[in-house]
Write a protein that holds these residues in place. Structure first.
Motif, PDB file in Angstrom:
ATOM      1  N   ALA A 194       0.818  -1.220   0.000  1.00  0.00           N
ATOM      2  CA  ALA A 194       0.000   0.000   0.000  1.00  0.00           C
ATOM      3  C   ALA A 194       0.852   1.269   0.000  1.00  0.00           C
ATOM      4  N   VAL A 195       2.144   1.164   0.302  1.00  0.00           N
ATOM      5  CA  VAL A 195       3.013   2.344   0.255  1.00  0.00           C
ATOM      6  C   VAL A 195       3.052   2.901  -1.160  1.00  0.00           C
ATOM      7  N   ARG A 196       3.191   2.015  -2.155  1.00  0.00           N
ATOM      8  CA  ARG A 196       3.189   2.436  -3.558  1.00  0.00           C
ATOM      9  C   ARG A 196       2.634   1.280  -4.393  1.00  0.00           C
ATOM     10  N   PRO A 197       1.289   1.188  -4.540  1.00  0.00           N
ATOM     11  CA  PRO A 197       0.709   0.098  -5.332  1.00  0.00           C
ATOM     12  C   PRO A 197       1.134   0.200  -6.791  1.00  0.00           C
ATOM     13  N   PRO A 198       1.180  -0.900  -7.522  1.00  0.00           N
ATOM     14  CA  PRO A 198       1.593  -0.839  -8.926  1.00  0.00           C
ATOM     15  C   PRO A 198       0.590  -0.056  -9.768  1.00  0.00           C
ATOM     16  N   GLU A 199       1.104   0.771 -10.642  1.00  0.00           N
ATOM     17  CA  GLU A 199       0.211   1.562 -11.486  1.00  0.00           C
ATOM     18  C   GLU A 199       0.183   0.957 -12.896  1.00  0.00           C
ATOM     19  N   PRO A 200      -0.933   1.123 -13.615  1.00  0.00           N
ATOM     20  CA  PRO A 200      -1.137   0.372 -14.856  1.00  0.00           C
ATOM     21  C   PRO A 200      -0.417   0.909 -16.093  1.00  0.00           C
ATOM     22  N   TYR A 201       0.127   2.123 -16.065  1.00  0.00           N
ATOM     23  CA  TYR A 201       0.708   2.682 -17.276  1.00  0.00           C
ATOM     24  C   TYR A 201       2.177   2.308 -17.451  1.00  0.00           C
ATOM     25  N   LEU A 202       2.983   2.487 -16.411  1.00  0.00           N
ATOM     26  CA  LEU A 202       4.399   2.133 -16.493  1.00  0.00           C
ATOM     27  C   LEU A 202       4.720   0.867 -15.711  1.00  0.00           C
ATOM     28  N   GLY A 203       3.805   0.429 -14.840  1.00  0.00           N
ATOM     29  CA  GLY A 203       4.030  -0.775 -14.048  1.00  0.00           C
ATOM     30  C   GLY A 203       4.887  -0.540 -12.827  1.00  0.00           C
ATOM     31  N   LYS A 204       5.181   0.726 -12.495  1.00  0.00           N
ATOM     32  CA  LYS A 204       6.024   1.020 -11.340  1.00  0.00           C
ATOM     33  C   LYS A 204       5.243   0.800 -10.051  1.00  0.00           C
ATOM     34  N   GLY A 205       5.958   0.447  -9.001  1.00  0.00           N
ATOM     35  CA  GLY A 205       5.342   0.289  -7.694  1.00  0.00           C
ATOM     36  C   GLY A 205       5.833  -0.969  -6.995  1.00  0.00           C
ATOM     37  N   ILE A 206       5.159  -1.311  -5.897  1.00  0.00           N
ATOM     38  CA  ILE A 206       5.486  -2.508  -5.125  1.00  0.00           C
ATOM     39  C   ILE A 206       4.399  -3.527  -5.394  1.00  0.00           C
ATOM     40  N   ARG A 207       4.803  -4.726  -5.824  1.00  0.00           N
ATOM     41  CA  ARG A 207       3.821  -5.765  -6.134  1.00  0.00           C
ATOM     42  C   ARG A 207       4.290  -7.101  -5.591  1.00  0.00           C
ATOM     43  N   TYR A 208       3.332  -8.029  -5.476  1.00  0.00           N
ATOM     44  CA  TYR A 208       3.683  -9.396  -5.121  1.00  0.00           C
ATOM     45  C   TYR A 208       4.398 -10.030  -6.312  1.00  0.00           C
ATOM     46  N   VAL A 209       5.256 -11.024  -6.037  1.00  0.00           N
ATOM     47  CA  VAL A 209       6.034 -11.648  -7.108  1.00  0.00           C
ATOM     48  C   VAL A 209       5.120 -12.330  -8.121  1.00  0.00           C
ATOM     49  N   ASP A 210       4.056 -12.971  -7.659  1.00  0.00           N
ATOM     50  CA  ASP A 210       3.157 -13.691  -8.565  1.00  0.00           C
ATOM     51  C   ASP A 210       1.972 -12.846  -9.033  1.00  0.00           C
ATOM     52  N   GLU A 211       1.994 -11.542  -8.789  1.00  0.00           N
ATOM     53  CA  GLU A 211       0.878 -10.668  -9.156  1.00  0.00           C
ATOM     54  C   GLU A 211       1.000 -10.221 -10.612  1.00  0.00           C
ATOM     55  N   TYR A 212      -0.135 -10.220 -11.303  1.00  0.00           N
ATOM     56  CA  TYR A 212      -0.176  -9.741 -12.673  1.00  0.00           C
ATOM     57  C   TYR A 212      -0.813  -8.356 -12.666  1.00  0.00           C
ATOM     58  N   VAL A 213      -0.118  -7.384 -13.238  1.00  0.00           N
ATOM     59  CA  VAL A 213      -0.637  -6.016 -13.333  1.00  0.00           C
ATOM     60  C   VAL A 213      -1.037  -5.774 -14.779  1.00  0.00           C
ATOM     61  N   ARG A 214      -2.320  -5.517 -14.998  1.00  0.00           N
ATOM     62  CA  ARG A 214      -2.821  -5.283 -16.339  1.00  0.00           C
ATOM     63  C   ARG A 214      -2.366  -3.909 -16.801  1.00  0.00           C
ATOM     64  N   ARG A 215      -1.648  -3.876 -17.898  1.00  0.00           N
ATOM     65  CA  ARG A 215      -1.084  -2.633 -18.398  1.00  0.00           C
ATOM     66  C   ARG A 215      -2.066  -1.945 -19.332  1.00  0.00           C
ATOM     67  N   LYS A 216      -2.114  -0.626 -19.224  1.00  0.00           N
ATOM     68  CA  LYS A 216      -2.984   0.174 -20.089  1.00  0.00           C
ATOM     69  C   LYS A 216      -2.138   0.901 -21.124  1.00  0.00           C
ATOM     70  N   GLU A 217      -2.763   1.183 -22.226  1.00  0.00           N
ATOM     71  CA  GLU A 217      -2.084   1.946 -23.269  1.00  0.00           C
ATOM     72  C   GLU A 217      -2.193   3.421 -22.920  1.00  0.00           C
ATOM     73  N   GLY A 218      -1.132   4.157 -23.141  1.00  0.00           N
ATOM     74  CA  GLY A 218      -1.131   5.586 -22.843  1.00  0.00           C
ATOM     75  C   GLY A 218      -1.776   6.374 -23.965  1.00  0.00           C
ATOM     76  N   LYS A 219      -1.567   7.676 -23.978  1.00  0.00           N
ATOM     77  CA  LYS A 219      -2.090   8.521 -25.043  1.00  0.00           C
ATOM     78  C   LYS A 219      -1.417   8.164 -26.360  1.00  0.00           C
ATOM     79  N   THR A 220      -2.170   8.100 -27.413  1.00  0.00           N
ATOM     80  CA  THR A 220      -1.590   7.771 -28.719  1.00  0.00           C
ATOM     81  C   THR A 220      -1.394   9.040 -29.528  1.00  0.00           C
ATOM     82  N   ALA A 221      -0.289   9.089 -30.275  1.00  0.00           N
ATOM     83  CA  ALA A 221      -0.011  10.273 -31.109  1.00  0.00           C
ATOM     84  C   ALA A 221      -0.783  10.181 -32.388  1.00  0.00           C
ATOM     85  N   LYS A 222      -1.067  11.336 -33.025  1.00  0.00           N
ATOM     86  CA  LYS A 222      -1.841  11.346 -34.274  1.00  0.00           C
ATOM     87  C   LYS A 222      -1.058  10.837 -35.429  1.00  0.00           C
TER      88      LYS A 222
END
Length: 178
Positions: free
Chosen positions: A150-178
């Motif tokens: 809970a100090v720094r949960p994993p975030e979905p865009y860059l995947g940074k944070g503290i996570r369990y070893v067996d945890e899967y973090v669903r990644r999101k796509e960022g802003k797309t350029a034209k």
């Protein structure tokens, strides 16, 4: 009918269970744990098999039946094998350090976060980005691991944070350029 509550608990070699009134004490090679259960439940010991019985089919008794059995089973597994949670820190500059009985986390804040390791748990930091929490109490191991995450949960865009070893973090796509 509670299917979990009806299952008997088989005691492994070296584990002793004793019941006094409405408290259960489980002793094993890794230590001992104690639990006070509801006075309506009955905990019966027959050789190396422990069973939990309930007095009626009311909803509260059914829920207490399965919960009591699960907690006693977790205690038996804890004193015989123990529990372990592994966390990984992902991010530039993210690291963990163990100073005595205090876990110091550098997780991208302007200050280090210090967490006191609870009594009964052991914390290891084999690499500066890996944390291993182990102990005999499943609830305590899980709660302390969740507090670290809970100090720094994993975030979905860059995947940074503290996570369990067996945890899967669903990644999101960022802003797309034209």
């Amino acid at each position: 009918m509670s299917r979990i509550g009806k299952k008997p608990i088989e005691l492994p070699q070296g584990v002793e269970v004793s019941v006094e009134g409405n408290s259960v004490t489980v002793k094993g090679p890794k230590g001992s744990l104690e639990f006070s259960f509801n006075e309506d439940m009955k905990v019966l010991i027959d050789g190396n098999i422990v069973t939990v019985e309930r007095p009626s089919e009311t909803k509260t008794h059914r829920t207490l039946h399965g919960t009591t059995r699960a907690i006693i089973n977790n205690m038996v597994v804890g004193v015989s094998e123990g529990y372990k949670k592994q966390l990984k820190m992902i991010g530039v500059g993210y690291r963990a350090l163990l100073k005595g009985n205090t876990l110091v986390l550098s997780a991208g804040f302007s200050h280090p976060v210090e967490l006191e390791v609870p009594v009964g748990l052991t914390c290891e930091v084999p690499k500066n980005t890996d944390i291993i929490i182990s102990g005999i109490d499943k609830q305590l191991v899980g709660e302390f691991s969740a507090n670290i995450r809970a100090v720094r949960p994993p975030e979905p865009y860059l995947g940074k944070g503290i996570r369990y070893v067996d945890e899967y973090v669903r990644r999101k796509e960022g802003k797309t350029a034209k």
